[in-house]
Design a protein around this motif. Structure first.
Motif, PDB file in Angstrom:
ATOM      1  N   LEU A 209       0.841  -1.193   0.000  1.00 18.85           N
ATOM      2  CA  LEU A 209       0.000   0.000   0.000  1.00 18.85           C
ATOM      3  C   LEU A 209       0.875   1.242   0.000  1.00 18.85           C
ATOM      4  CD1 LEU A 209      -2.898   1.248   0.366  1.00 18.85           C
ATOM      5  CD2 LEU A 209      -2.501   1.113   2.839  1.00 18.85           C
ATOM      6  N   VAL A 210       0.475   2.236  -0.792  1.00 18.72           N
ATOM      7  CA  VAL A 210       1.118   3.547  -0.792  1.00 18.72           C
ATOM      8  C   VAL A 210       0.047   4.588  -0.512  1.00 18.72           C
ATOM      9  CG1 VAL A 210       2.405   5.258  -2.124  1.00 18.72           C
ATOM     10  CG2 VAL A 210       2.892   2.820  -2.446  1.00 18.72           C
ATOM     11  N   LEU A 211       0.226   5.350   0.553  1.00 19.65           N
ATOM     12  CA  LEU A 211      -0.722   6.405   0.912  1.00 19.65           C
ATOM     13  C   LEU A 211      -0.087   7.755   0.641  1.00 19.65           C
ATOM     14  CD1 LEU A 211      -2.186   5.044   4.277  1.00 19.65           C
ATOM     15  CD2 LEU A 211      -3.263   5.037   2.019  1.00 19.65           C
ATOM     16  N   GLY A 212      -0.349   8.307  -0.517  1.00 15.56           N
ATOM     17  CA  GLY A 212       0.134   9.627  -0.872  1.00 15.56           C
ATOM     18  C   GLY A 212      -1.025  10.616  -0.854  1.00 15.56           C
ATOM     19  N   GLY A 213      -0.720  11.873  -0.569  1.00 13.95           N
ATOM     20  CA  GLY A 213      -1.760  12.897  -0.556  1.00 13.95           C
ATOM     21  C   GLY A 213      -2.549  12.982   0.739  1.00 13.95           C
ATOM     22  N   HIS A 214      -2.241  12.130   1.719  1.00 12.64           N
ATOM     23  CA  HIS A 214      -2.954  12.157   2.994  1.00 12.64           C
ATOM     24  C   HIS A 214      -2.267  13.057   4.026  1.00 12.64           C
ATOM     25  CE1 HIS A 214      -4.789   8.604   1.212  1.00 12.64           C
ATOM     26  NE2 HIS A 214      -5.711   8.625   2.162  1.00 12.64           N
ATOM     27  N   PHE A 215      -0.969  13.350   3.819  1.00 15.53           N
ATOM     28  CA  PHE A 215      -0.193  14.059   4.826  1.00 15.53           C
ATOM     29  C   PHE A 215       0.595  15.194   4.179  1.00 15.53           C
ATOM     30  CE2 PHE A 215      -0.315   9.499   5.835  1.00 15.53           C
ATOM     31  CZ  PHE A 215      -1.028   9.529   7.035  1.00 15.53           C
ATOM     32  N   CYS A 216       0.850  16.249   4.991  1.00 14.16           N
ATOM     33  CA  CYS A 216       1.741  17.317   4.533  1.00 14.16           C
ATOM     34  C   CYS A 216       3.201  16.893   4.669  1.00 14.16           C
ATOM     35  CB  CYS A 216       1.485  18.587   5.339  1.00 14.16           C
ATOM     36  SG  CYS A 216      -0.159  19.275   5.129  1.00 14.16           S
TER      37      CYS A 216
END
Length: 394
Positions: A209-216
């Motif tokens: 899983l890659v979670l991009g765009g959820h954190f600054c």
């Protein structure tokens, strides 16, 4: 002889009363000095003495600047020091006035001084490592660093078992890994500051899983007893809880637990109580490289807090906390890059009960974790190695 001794009693008591008024009383709040935290006598740079509580009240909350209330000379709260003559005088008076030996105060259940058993890694095997975690099932040690393959897995003896996480720009690659945790089902979770994402691998390095765009700017990461994932966002000033189906590689739920933190970085959770510790690194003018440890209950109520200024009042040198962990008794333990050292702060409700547990042999400690056997692993970035310390619970 007896009459002379009898006559000296009132004179001694009068002398003690005069000493207590003129020497043993803070002339700002008129409270008696003592060995307890808020009543400890502190030397200002001008030579005047006030109690710790008054130093904290007079100091500016950000710059720590203050003026002596007597001569108006400028100084900083973090530059004050214990007034040893007054403390020694208190000891002498206490011995003179006590009819017999008092029962000693029970020490907190904190670890004793630790000794280094062995170290592994070293330059070339590890390059500027930043994060450390322990696999709860296998006991293997996982480190993220600046090598060609960013994730290194060591067996319990310190031998390199395998490595993965290529350096690169693809979504599954790792650009600048900051921290790492291993979940209860052996998935490896890495915060990547390079592309501001969270990446989940299985224990053999396959991307899940890659979670991009959820954190600054995701920074610290930790696994909860319920197999959730805590993530600090240093730029947004927030703390998040993620619920992930790790085998399927699906994010089920995300919750923002805190929204007004000051550049949070390290995060730790107590498996004994469920308490969560967050390490803040406020930036900007006047921050003075200050760090703050905040501890929240499982229901996210603030139950303990201490900053660098507060700690410096009980430790002979400046403290810059770089990592935080809980031991198996629920004590908060921090790494200090200024000394460098590892310090036990006690339980949150006791803050701060400062006890150094490692005072030599470290260069730049940046991460901590305890094993099931209560050994302490310290990631020393300057030495490019993991150092294993044995805990003495005496």
């Amino acid at each position: 002889m007896g009459a002379e001794a009898a006559g000296s009693g009132p004179a001694l008591r009068e002398l003690l009363r005069e000493a207590e008024t003129s020497l043993l009383e803070c002339k700002v709040c008129f409270e008696r000095f003592g060995h307890r935290q808020q009543r400890r006598p502190r030397n200002l740079s001008c030579g005047h003495v006030v109690c710790l509580a008054c130093v904290a009240a007079l100091a500016h909350p950000r710059t720590l600047a203050l003026e002596c209330p007597f001569c108006r000379r400028a100084c900083r709260g973090c530059d004050t020091s214990d007034c040893l003559p007054v403390l020694h005088f208190l000891e002498l008076l206490g011995s003179a006035l006590r009819p017999g030996p008092a029962a000693p105060r029970a020490a907190p259940s904190a670890p004793g001084v630790l000794t280094c058993q062995h170290a592994f890694g070293g330059w070339g095997t590890l390059v500027n490592p930043t994060g450390l975690a322990l696999c709860p099932k296998t006991g293997r040690v996982v480190v993220v660093h600046d090598g060609k393959r960013r994730v290194k897995v060591f067996d319990s003896g310190g031998g390199c078992a395998h490595q993965f996480g290529e350096k690169g720009d693809a979504a599954q690659d790792l650009r600048y890994p900051v921290d790492v945790t291993v979940t209860n089902d052996c998935h490896v979770v890495v915060t990547d500051a390079g592309d501001r994402s969270l990446k989940v691998f299985d224990f053999f390095g396959q991307i899940k899983l890659v979670l991009g765009g959820h954190f600054c700017l995701p920074w610290g990461v930790e696994t909860t007893p319920q197999n959730g994932v805590l993530v600090t966002d240093a730029e947004a000033g927030s703390l998040h809880l993620l619920e992930v189906d790790f085998p399927e590689g699906v994010l089920r739920r995300t919750e923002r637990l805190q929204a007004h933190l000051r550049h949070p970085r390290g995060v730790a959770v107590s498996w004994l109580t469920g308490a969560i510790a967050v390490l803040e690194h406020p930036l900007g003018p006047g921050a003075c490289s200050s760090t703050t440890v905040k501890v929240f209950s499982a229901s996210m109520q603030l139950i303990g807090q201490v900053d660098s200024f507060g700690l410096s009042l009980f430790f002979p040198s400046k403290i810059t906390a770089s990592a935080v962990a809980f031991d198996h008794q629920g004590n908060v333990v921090v790494a200090d890059t200024s000394s460098p050292a590892v310090l036990c702060l006690g339980k949150p409700e006791e803050f701060p009960v400062l006890k150094p547990i490692i005072t030599h042999g470290l260069s730049h400690p940046v991460a901590l974790t305890f094993t099931k056997e209560s050994s302490l692993l310290v990631l020393d970035s300057a030495a490019h190695s993991v150092k294993v310390y044995k805990v003495d619970w005496g």
